[in-house]
Design a protein around this motif. Structure first.
Motif, PDB file in Angstrom:
ATOM      1  N   PRO A  18      -1.159  -0.777  11.947  1.00 49.56           N
ATOM      2  CA  PRO A  18      -2.451  -1.185  11.223  1.00 49.56           C
ATOM      3  C   PRO A  18      -3.649  -0.292  11.190  1.00 49.56           C
ATOM      4  O   PRO A  18      -3.524   0.879  11.931  1.00 49.56           O
ATOM      5  N   GLN A  19      -4.447  -0.217  10.330  1.00 48.75           N
ATOM      6  CA  GLN A  19      -5.410   0.786   9.780  1.00 48.75           C
ATOM      7  C   GLN A  19      -6.853   0.539  10.582  1.00 48.75           C
ATOM      8  O   GLN A  19      -7.656   1.299  10.554  1.00 48.75           O
ATOM      9  N   LYS A  20      -7.016  -0.598  11.257  1.00 48.48           N
ATOM     10  CA  LYS A  20      -8.054  -0.719  11.942  1.00 48.48           C
ATOM     11  C   LYS A  20      -7.637  -2.109  13.069  1.00 48.48           C
ATOM     12  O   LYS A  20      -6.719  -2.593  12.979  1.00 48.48           O
ATOM     13  N   ALA A  21      -8.682  -2.184  14.017  1.00 46.25           N
ATOM     14  CA  ALA A  21      -8.472  -3.326  14.921  1.00 46.25           C
ATOM     15  C   ALA A  21      -8.393  -4.634  14.422  1.00 46.25           C
ATOM     16  O   ALA A  21      -9.094  -5.108  13.472  1.00 46.25           O
ATOM     17  N   GLY A  22      -7.211  -5.186  14.812  1.00 44.81           N
ATOM     18  CA  GLY A  22      -7.231  -6.696  14.216  1.00 44.81           C
ATOM     19  C   GLY A  22      -6.276  -6.622  13.082  1.00 44.81           C
ATOM     20  O   GLY A  22      -6.009  -7.720  12.523  1.00 44.81           O
ATOM     21  N   GLY A  23      -5.786  -5.321  12.556  1.00 43.80           N
ATOM     22  CA  GLY A  23      -4.928  -5.349  11.563  1.00 43.80           C
ATOM     23  C   GLY A  23      -3.534  -5.760  11.819  1.00 43.80           C
ATOM     24  O   GLY A  23      -3.103  -6.074  13.022  1.00 43.80           O
ATOM     25  N   LEU A  24      -2.459  -5.510  10.790  1.00 43.96           N
ATOM     26  CA  LEU A  24      -1.212  -6.036  11.048  1.00 43.96           C
ATOM     27  C   LEU A  24      -0.206  -5.066  10.545  1.00 43.96           C
ATOM     28  O   LEU A  24      -0.654  -4.086   9.863  1.00 43.96           O
ATOM     29  N   VAL A  25       0.845  -4.950  11.207  1.00 39.36           N
ATOM     30  CA  VAL A  25       1.994  -4.061  11.068  1.00 39.36           C
ATOM     31  C   VAL A  25       2.404  -4.564   9.549  1.00 39.36           C
ATOM     32  O   VAL A  25       2.547  -5.882   9.413  1.00 39.36           O
ATOM     33  N   SER A  26       2.707  -3.579   8.465  1.00 36.14           N
ATOM     34  CA  SER A  26       3.234  -4.124   7.160  1.00 36.14           C
ATOM     35  C   SER A  26       4.516  -3.320   6.833  1.00 36.14           C
ATOM     36  O   SER A  26       4.797  -2.161   7.309  1.00 36.14           O
ATOM     37  N   ILE A  27       5.280  -4.027   6.177  1.00 36.69           N
ATOM     38  CA  ILE A  27       6.505  -3.630   5.672  1.00 36.69           C
ATOM     39  C   ILE A  27       6.720  -3.914   4.254  1.00 36.69           C
ATOM     40  O   ILE A  27       6.650  -5.031   3.881  1.00 36.69           O
ATOM     41  N   ARG A  28       6.881  -3.045   3.473  1.00 33.45           N
ATOM     42  CA  ARG A  28       6.948  -3.230   1.790  1.00 33.45           C
ATOM     43  C   ARG A  28       8.465  -3.079   1.905  1.00 33.45           C
ATOM     44  O   ARG A  28       9.277  -2.401   2.069  1.00 33.45           O
ATOM     45  N   LEU A  29       8.892  -3.905   0.922  1.00 32.83           N
ATOM     46  CA  LEU A  29      10.551  -3.850   0.243  1.00 32.83           C
ATOM     47  C   LEU A  29      10.707  -4.174  -1.024  1.00 32.83           C
ATOM     48  O   LEU A  29       9.712  -4.646  -1.780  1.00 32.83           O
ATOM     49  N   ARG A  30      11.664  -3.583  -1.550  1.00 28.16           N
ATOM     50  CA  ARG A  30      12.202  -3.672  -2.857  1.00 28.16           C
ATOM     51  C   ARG A  30      13.375  -4.509  -3.248  1.00 28.16           C
ATOM     52  O   ARG A  30      14.480  -4.159  -2.801  1.00 28.16           O
ATOM     53  N   GLN A  31      13.153  -5.651  -3.757  1.00 30.08           N
ATOM     54  CA  GLN A  31      14.381  -6.706  -4.118  1.00 30.08           C
ATOM     55  C   GLN A  31      14.950  -6.160  -5.686  1.00 30.08           C
ATOM     56  O   GLN A  31      14.296  -5.079  -6.062  1.00 30.08           O
ATOM     57  N   GLN A  32      16.129  -6.256  -5.612  1.00 27.61           N
ATOM     58  CA  GLN A  32      16.997  -5.491  -6.796  1.00 27.61           C
ATOM     59  C   GLN A  32      16.514  -5.883  -8.039  1.00 27.61           C
ATOM     60  O   GLN A  32      16.525  -4.759  -8.842  1.00 27.61           O
ATOM     61  N   LYS A  33      15.556  -6.838  -8.390  1.00 26.26           N
ATOM     62  CA  LYS A  33      15.139  -7.046  -9.700  1.00 26.26           C
ATOM     63  C   LYS A  33      13.905  -6.444  -9.939  1.00 26.26           C
ATOM     64  O   LYS A  33      13.084  -6.421 -10.915  1.00 26.26           O
ATOM     65  N   GLU A  34      13.285  -5.694  -8.736  1.00 26.53           N
ATOM     66  CA  GLU A  34      12.039  -5.065  -8.804  1.00 26.53           C
ATOM     67  C   GLU A  34      12.098  -3.505  -9.429  1.00 26.53           C
ATOM     68  O   GLU A  34      13.303  -2.906  -8.945  1.00 26.53           O
ATOM     69  N   TRP A  35      11.404  -3.298 -10.376  1.00 28.60           N
ATOM     70  CA  TRP A  35      11.219  -1.848 -10.986  1.00 28.60           C
ATOM     71  C   TRP A  35      10.539  -1.021  -9.945  1.00 28.60           C
ATOM     72  O   TRP A  35      10.803   0.012  -9.969  1.00 28.60           O
ATOM     73  N   LEU A  36       9.562  -1.198  -9.309  1.00 26.61           N
ATOM     74  CA  LEU A  36       8.566  -0.498  -8.772  1.00 26.61           C
ATOM     75  C   LEU A  36       9.538   0.079  -7.624  1.00 26.61           C
ATOM     76  O   LEU A  36      10.080  -0.665  -6.782  1.00 26.61           O
ATOM     77  N   PRO A  37       9.508   1.586  -7.447  1.00 24.55           N
ATOM     78  CA  PRO A  37      10.124   2.253  -6.458  1.00 24.55           C
ATOM     79  C   PRO A  37       9.928   1.692  -4.986  1.00 24.55           C
ATOM     80  O   PRO A  37      10.984   1.688  -4.330  1.00 24.55           O
ATOM     81  N   ASN A  38       8.813   1.262  -4.818  1.00 26.59           N
ATOM     82  CA  ASN A  38       8.697   1.086  -3.030  1.00 26.59           C
ATOM     83  C   ASN A  38       8.431  -0.487  -3.170  1.00 26.59           C
ATOM     84  O   ASN A  38       8.023  -1.031  -2.058  1.00 26.59           O
ATOM     85  N   GLY A  87      19.304  -8.601   1.221  1.00 22.08           N
ATOM     86  CA  GLY A  87      19.533  -7.244   0.240  1.00 22.08           C
ATOM     87  C   GLY A  87      18.513  -6.595  -0.349  1.00 22.08           C
ATOM     88  O   GLY A  87      18.957  -5.397  -1.185  1.00 22.08           O
ATOM     89  N   ALA A  88      17.239  -6.597   0.103  1.00 26.19           N
ATOM     90  CA  ALA A  88      16.236  -5.828  -0.403  1.00 26.19           C
ATOM     91  C   ALA A  88      16.354  -4.510   0.506  1.00 26.19           C
ATOM     92  O   ALA A  88      16.752  -4.502   1.607  1.00 26.19           O
ATOM     93  N   GLU A  89      15.544  -3.586  -0.152  1.00 24.12           N
ATOM     94  CA  GLU A  89      15.483  -2.100   0.354  1.00 24.12           C
ATOM     95  C   GLU A  89      14.116  -1.904   1.110  1.00 24.12           C
ATOM     96  O   GLU A  89      13.158  -2.172   0.462  1.00 24.12           O
ATOM     97  N   VAL A  90      14.477  -1.672   2.417  1.00 22.90           N
ATOM     98  CA  VAL A  90      13.124  -1.484   3.343  1.00 22.90           C
ATOM     99  C   VAL A  90      12.467  -0.140   2.418  1.00 22.90           C
ATOM    100  O   VAL A  90      13.183   0.999   2.524  1.00 22.90           O
ATOM    101  N   ARG A  91      11.233  -0.086   2.256  1.00 23.78           N
ATOM    102  CA  ARG A  91      10.668   0.973   1.435  1.00 23.78           C
ATOM    103  C   ARG A  91       9.544   1.765   2.333  1.00 23.78           C
ATOM    104  O   ARG A  91       9.414   2.804   2.436  1.00 23.78           O
ATOM    105  N   THR A  92       8.626   1.025   2.916  1.00 20.47           N
ATOM    106  CA  THR A  92       7.764   1.444   3.476  1.00 20.47           C
ATOM    107  C   THR A  92       7.317   0.844   4.867  1.00 20.47           C
ATOM    108  O   THR A  92       7.546  -0.293   5.087  1.00 20.47           O
ATOM    109  N   ILE A  93       6.645   1.637   5.957  1.00 18.87           N
ATOM    110  CA  ILE A  93       6.324   0.908   7.255  1.00 18.87           C
ATOM    111  C   ILE A  93       5.132   1.438   7.392  1.00 18.87           C
ATOM    112  O   ILE A  93       4.976   2.366   7.589  1.00 18.87           O
ATOM    113  N   GLY A  94       4.042   0.488   7.526  1.00 23.08           N
ATOM    114  CA  GLY A  94       2.866   0.880   7.973  1.00 23.08           C
ATOM    115  C   GLY A  94       1.931   0.275   9.251  1.00 23.08           C
ATOM    116  O   GLY A  94       2.668  -0.844   9.699  1.00 23.08           O
TER     117      GLY A  94
END
Length: 372
Positions: A257-277, A248-255
């Protein structure tokens, strides 16, 4: 009280214009989404959050030769994705199918970009961010000292949007009364703004709820090394795992890796979160697409959850149109207070009205000379 009055006037005269500009740009940025919907193609499109659409878009965008490092996805109020690249000012708007609508390599090419750069960084990166935070703290000082200076004159309180006459005494009276009337909103906007710009101030505010060490630990990225980014990464599988982790969370960002050995990241906003992303996170091995870690924003320490409310309260990302109008009033009032403070100060920096000066000069003359 005399010392307090001098301190209030001199500091207001010196940085009042900066606070006025921050208030005005903040009031404009509150309505950024409405401006984009009116001026940029596809910005008024309905938001799409199905896995197939998100995966197809990510596959298309990240397959480009000049691929972005991250994507901020469309919202209910703004139907464009925003792409950010390795160069700080390079960015683009794309529709939700991944087609570039507008691209730029300088903040000056987009009004909302340079307005944000000024409001948050004063066109000077991290240094400007710190200066803006200090200005916010100074603004809080003005509110407190202004309330103390107003108290002895409280019986003369009048609600006016503009000074009765454009003379110093009337302007000062209007300045105090309007400042008192809008003080709660100014305290909210100035405190949240300073907290976002000054980490030590933010940590200090939350320390009674959660220790700074605990907040830093809770917000740290996982110490897991990822493989090399796969050319044919299964974005449908990656996004699907994130959605399954936070139903039920809203997918907000897809990132990426910023350097070698980094990870793919996804930010999500659950319904109770105020922060837009949102602050809920999922991390993936870029070589295999397997989820390796996640973080539930609703399970963060209390201090961190309070801090996550700073931006949505400051930028009116909660509360709908009514709250956006309230924060617009706060920003415009700060603009008026700061501007009039500068005008009255530099019109008479010593703090003594001209009429009082003339009376004092006349009183100093001999009686016979004063009558001639």
């Amino acid at each position: 009280m005399k010392t307090l009055r001098l301190l209030h006037r001199w500091t207001g005269g010196l940085i009042g214009l900066l606070l006025a500009l921050l208030g005005f740009t903040g009031a404009l940025l509150v309505h950024e989404d409405a401006f984009l919907r009116a001026t940029v193609p596809h910005a008024a499109d309905a938001q799409r959050q199905d896995t197939a659409t998100l995966a197809a878009m990510a596959t298309k965008v990240f397959a480009e030769r000049d691929r972005p490092r991250s994507i901020v996805l469309a919202t209910e109020r703004m139907g464009l994705n925003k792409l950010s690249y390795k160069t700080a000012e390079q960015a683009a708007y794309a529709d939700q199918d991944g087609n570039i609508v507008q691209a730029w390599t300088s903040n000056w090419a987009r009004p909302e970009a340079w307005l944000f750069d000024f409001h948050h960084h004063l066109f000077n990166g991290d240094t400007g961010e710190i200066i803006g935070g200090i200005a916010g703290l100074a603004g809080l000082g003005f509110v407190v000292t202004g309330l103390l200076l107003w108290w002895p004159t409280r019986r003369m309180f009048h609600v006016r949007l503009w000074p009765r006459v454009m003379k110093r005494a009337a302007i000062v009276h209007h300045h105090r009364d309007l400042g008192v009337l809008i003080a709660p909103l100014l305290i909210l906007s100035l405190t949240t703004g300073a907290a976002m710009n000054l980490k030590w101030f933010s940590l200090g505010l939350r320390a009674p709820f959660t220790s700074p060490a605990a907040m830093d630990k809770a917000s740290a990225a996982p110490k897991i090394k990822g493989g090399k980014l796969a050319k044919d990464l299964d974005w449908r599988g990656v996004i699907g795992q994130a959605q399954a982790r936070f139903p039920g969370a809203e997918v907000r960002t897809i990132g990426l890796p910023q350097k070698a050995g980094g990870l793919v990241s996804i930010r999500l906003r659950q319904q109770k979160e105020w922060l837009p992303n949102g602050r809920s996170m999922a991390w993936f091995d870029p070589a295999t697409g397997a989820m390796v870690a996640s973080r539930d924003a609703l399970a963060l320490p209390l201090g961190s959850r309070i801090a996550n409310a700073d931006y949505p309260l400051h930028a009116a990302k909660v509360g709908g149109l009514a709250y956006r109008l309230v924060m617009t009033i706060s920003g415009l009032t700060l603009t008026l207070l700061g501007t009039l403070a500068v005008v009255t100060f530099w019109g008479n920096p010593a703090g003594t009205p001209k009429r009082r000066k003339l009376k004092a000069k006349a009183a100093a003359k001999p009686v016979g000379e004063a009558l001639t």
